[in-house]
Design a protein around this motif. Structure first.
Motif, short mmCIF file in Angstrom:
data_model
loop_
_atom_site.label_atom_id
_atom_site.label_comp_id
_atom_site.label_asym_id
_atom_site.label_seq_id
_atom_site.Cartn_x
_atom_site.Cartn_y
_atom_site.Cartn_z
N LYS A 42 1.01 -1.18 -0.06
CA LYS A 42 0.04 -0.11 0.02
C LYS A 42 0.79 1.28 -0.02
O LYS A 42 0.65 2.19 -1.03
CB LYS A 42 -0.87 -0.01 1.23
N THR A 43 2.10 1.31 1.10
CA THR A 43 2.69 2.55 1.00
C THR A 43 3.52 2.59 -0.02
O THR A 43 3.71 3.76 -0.72
CB THR A 43 3.73 2.12 2.37
N GLN A 79 3.77 9.03 6.36
CA GLN A 79 3.52 8.26 7.67
C GLN A 79 3.85 9.11 8.60
O GLN A 79 5.29 9.51 8.49
CB GLN A 79 4.04 7.01 7.60
N ARG A 80 3.37 9.09 9.74
CA ARG A 80 3.49 10.03 10.83
C ARG A 80 4.91 9.53 11.40
O ARG A 80 5.90 10.36 11.83
CB ARG A 80 2.53 9.90 11.83
N VAL A 145 -0.96 17.88 12.57
CA VAL A 145 -0.01 19.00 11.97
C VAL A 145 0.13 18.63 10.66
O VAL A 145 0.21 19.37 9.65
CB VAL A 145 1.19 19.05 12.84
N PHE A 146 0.64 17.15 10.40
CA PHE A 146 0.79 16.58 8.92
C PHE A 146 -0.28 17.07 8.15
O PHE A 146 -0.07 17.59 6.69
CB PHE A 146 1.07 15.18 9.16
N ILE A 147 -1.45 16.92 8.63
CA ILE A 147 -2.70 17.05 7.52
C ILE A 147 -2.79 18.68 7.29
O ILE A 147 -3.14 19.28 6.08
CB ILE A 147 -3.94 16.60 8.19
N ILE A 159 -2.98 12.57 -0.80
CA ILE A 159 -2.60 11.38 -0.91
C ILE A 159 -2.08 11.29 0.46
O ILE A 159 -0.85 11.71 0.69
CB ILE A 159 -1.52 11.16 -1.83
N MET A 160 -2.81 10.30 1.50
CA MET A 160 -2.36 10.09 2.85
C MET A 160 -1.97 8.64 3.18
O MET A 160 -2.82 7.88 2.79
CB MET A 160 -3.46 10.83 3.76
#
Lengths: 256, 285
Positions: A42-43, A79-80, A145-147, A159-160
């Motif tokens: 997936k990643t 990814q965080r 924060v990432f979003i 794309i997350m």
């Protein structure tokens, strides 16, 4: 309208394919989940779409164009865990990165950039944390924060990678609301997700992945036992058996 | 006056190292700095043999070339054959450094480079090497000019490239997704480290330059959570080490470079203990 199209996409590590012949066309204006068991690629699929890993064959088109021509319309949320949260920076510093571009890298950050970043923080309910050091954030706050950084880019396609992993219930709810707002504005969101239970509630569209593509389509078409079994194989079998057993037991308890 | 020149050169070099070192430790590349500082040695010797002089420019070119070669080799061993990063660093720099040592001993007669000087530096000689213009005007020690030029160059690099260095250091993948040339920033930084190392060679030597690259930034990292403050604080710790080191050395009549590195280490220890005590107090409250 097509947001992402892949054709015969194959990616290998050390000559072993992790993605095999991926062929799909994703619609725009939908919340799309990419789901599959651990190690199903997936990643890697997201990274291949963003041009972060070399592909062995095939191509990716975004809005019918090469990535290089539409970069400003695409935003990527890694990814965080992929970064060091002890880095000496504030929440605002990180969100402002969403305003960095290839052609403004040597220019100073403007007032407009700051306003846009503040607005993005507001959307994820993190504005009061803008001066907070990132090392002091919880997992859910880090994800927000990432979003926010991604929102500050003002893209059309998001794309997350696993935004729901290790976040609290409040953050999960906040992210979901945000995804729906984005969809209502005509944006497209593609999310890698590993939890089958919640996938049906979260997404409109599903791509089922297990190294090769099992299926892609509206969730109603995808969520049937045959396709899921094909993607998850034996693992799903065990899971559903456990689920059946639990139900039986619960029933028995009530009977007493 | 002699003391002033020595402390000035020490401080200029300490600040240059501190600025670059901050980025190195945040990129988890501290030991790459170590590797580069050693591996530039053959570059210097080869440049010396080819140009036949101790002019600065050929040496800088030779050192920069070897510095970049070092990082390329490290990446190559690490990525192409899955060798661990630290092992790949260990192989690359010892090998290149050894070649440098052999070259020096082979051409000892022709090379005006001394192994001791290369390894430990001799900052005490700085005031002796004066820059005298053709009209006979004394411009002061040459190293002061070179070290100032280097620092100005680095300040310009960090000022103009702040955003580029920041984003590629924090989140390389995200930078790549934005279309930013990640390799450019990597090699620009490595080139800067090579330049700084070779200029620091004469004053603090190949081994102690690592102390200036890593210890002051690590000290600053303990007490700040803001990159700009970290750059400032590590520069201050670098300057304090240079001043303290000079006076410590004259007190005990020992090696200045050794004393500078010792003071840097001592400062780190003090800050570390103070931070530990502070955290304890915060928790007990």
């Amino acid at each position: 309208m097509i947001s992402i199209e892949t054709h015969n996409l194959t990616v290998s590590y050390n000559r072993r394919p992790v993605l095999w012949n991926i062929d799909f066309e994703l619609p725009t204006g939908k919340i799309i989940g990419i789901i599959g068991p651990n190690g199903s690629g997936k990643t890697t699929l997201l990274k291949a779409i963003m041009g972060l890993v070399p592909t062995s064959s095939g191509y990716v088109k975004i809005f019918n164009q090469d990535l290089e021509d539409v970069r400003s319309r695409v935003s990527y949320v890694p990814q965080r865990e992929s970064v060091d949260w002890d880095f000496p920076a504030s929440v605002m510093d990180i969100v402002l990165m969403g305003r960095y571009k290839k052609n403004n890298l040597f220019k100073r950050i403007t007032k407009a950039d700051r306003d846009i970043a503040a607005e993005a923080l507001e959307k994820v309910n993190m504005l009061e944390f803008s001066n907070r050091q990132i090392s002091q954030l919880s997992g859910g706050q880090q994800q927000r924060v990432f979003i926010a950084r991604s929102l500050a880019q003002g893209a059309d396609l998001y794309i997350m990678d696993e935004p729901f992993v290790g976040v609290d219930a409040a953050t999960e709810e906040a992210i979901l609301n945000l995804l729906h707002d984005m969809k209502n504005q005509g944006k497209t969101v593609v999310v890698v997700h590993h939890d089958l239970q919640t996938a049906k509630d979260f997404f409109d569209w599903i791509v089922l992945l297990n190294t090769r593509m099992v299926a892609a389509g509206p969730k109603e078409e995808i969520f049937n036992k045959k396709l899921l079994q094909e993607a998850y194989g034996g693992k799903l079998n065990v899971l559903s058996q456990v689920g059946d057993l639990m139900k039986e037991k619960a029933f028995n308890v009530r009977e007493k | 006056m002699e003391a002033f020149w020595i402390i000035l050169v020490g401080s200029l070099i300490a600040v240059s190292c501190a600025l670059l070192g901050s980025y190195l430790i945040l990129r988890k590349m501290a030991m790459v700095g170590d590797a580069i500082s050693h591996a530039v040695l053959p570059g210097i010797v080869i440049a010396y043999l080819l140009s036949g002089s101790r002019e600065t420019l050929p040496m800088l070119v030779g050192a920069a070339a070897l510095g970049v070669l070092t990082t390329v080799l490290i990446e190559l061993f690490h990525k192409k054959s899955n060798l661990q990063m630290d092992a790949s660093i260990g192989i690359t720099f010892t090998w290149l450094f050894a070649i440098g040592i052999i070259l020096i001993s082979l051409f000892a007669g022709q090379v005006d480079l001394d192994q001791d000087c290369v390894l430990y530096g001799e900052i005490a000689y700085v005031p002796l090497d004066l820059w005298i213009t053709e009209s006979g005007y004394n411009m002061g020690p040459r190293t002061v000019w070179i070290a100032s030029g280097l620092l100005l160059l680095l300040l310009l690099f960090i000022w103009r490239g702040y955003k580029g260095l920041f984003i590629t250091t924090f989140n390389e993948e995200f930078a790549k997704a934005l279309g930013i040339g990640v390799a450019f920033w990597h090699y620009a930084l490595m080139g800067a480290v090579s330049l700084t190392t070779v200029i620091s060679f004469e004053s603090v030597g190949a081994i102690l330059v690592v102390a200036l690259l890593i210890v002051p930034p690590a000290t600053a990292y303990l007490i700040t959570t803001d990159l700009k403050k970290m750059l400032l604080l590590s520069s201050i710790f670098g300057i304090l080490s240079a001043i303290g080191g000079y006076y410590l050395a004259s007190l005990i009549n020992g090696s200045i470079a050794g004393a500078i590195a010792s003071v840097a280490g001592f400062l780190f220890l003090c800050v570390w203990v103070l931070e530990l005590l502070r955290k304890k107090r915060v928790i007990s409250i």
